[in-house]
Design an enzyme around this catalytic site. Sequence first.
Site, short mmCIF file in Angstrom:
data_model
loop_
_atom_site.label_atom_id
_atom_site.label_comp_id
_atom_site.label_asym_id
_atom_site.label_seq_id
_atom_site.Cartn_x
_atom_site.Cartn_y
_atom_site.Cartn_z
N ASP A 159 0.95 -1.15 0.00
CA ASP A 159 0.13 -0.07 -0.03
C ASP A 159 0.84 1.28 -0.07
O ASP A 159 0.71 2.20 -0.69
CB ASP A 159 -1.20 0.13 1.13
N TYR A 160 1.83 1.36 0.83
CA TYR A 160 2.54 2.39 0.89
C TYR A 160 3.56 2.83 -0.28
O TYR A 160 3.55 3.72 -0.88
CB TYR A 160 3.59 1.99 2.16
#
Length: 254
Positions: A159-160
């Site tokens: 996600d990051y």
Amino acid sequence: MSRPIADLTVLVTGAGRGLGAAIARAFAREGARVAINYRNSREAAEALVAELGERGAAFQADVTDPEQVSRMVDEITDRFTTPDVLVHNALADYAFNGDARAQLDSLRWAEISRQAETAVGGALNCIQALRPHFAAQGFGRVVTIGTNLVQNPVVPYHDYTAAKGALLAFTRTAAKELGPLGVTVNMVSGGLLRRTDASAATPDAVFDIIASQTPLGSVTTPEEMADTVLFFASRWARAVTGQNLIVDGGLVFG
């Protein structure tokens, strides 16, 4: 066109703690007026203002909300001047804990979207709020904060890293559009920093492994990365735009 750092007003998003606070300190050290944006870290932001003195002031806003960003820019303008430099450092709450990270079999799109909303959406909202000022003066500096995980996803923080990859693309497209206004847009990408709140969950052994793999034999500190952000805001980088400079002691080349 270029201007001395001491003549600039700088907005650092997510500056209440960690890397953002180190960036704020670096600009204040060079004489700039520093607007310290925070979302929830009010006490930390106010403590940083007390440390920086009259060169610093804290401003609360959630950068994912364009109305809050617009209000914040008005407040900064009243306190100092409209920001000439944007350092977009704000990060949705995150902990770099490889054992607890979301893996592909459980990852949800909402987790990626949440990171992108702050990384890319926050950059968009801040640039839109500052663009009229940049255009009026024919000058502006935007520095976004990325990650070397885009080039070397040694730990797959899906996600990051996806959000920061999107921010890199946005940095380059923004550089293309804002260049005719005299605005440069660049990214500084670090690795794991020793140490911030986000990396607090990282075991010491991981830091030691990373240090052993870098040509410089050390893990980059927030202060070292902050100095590179200064470069992109300075006259020394006046002909540089659309670039991503990786600052990780040489762990990742290119």
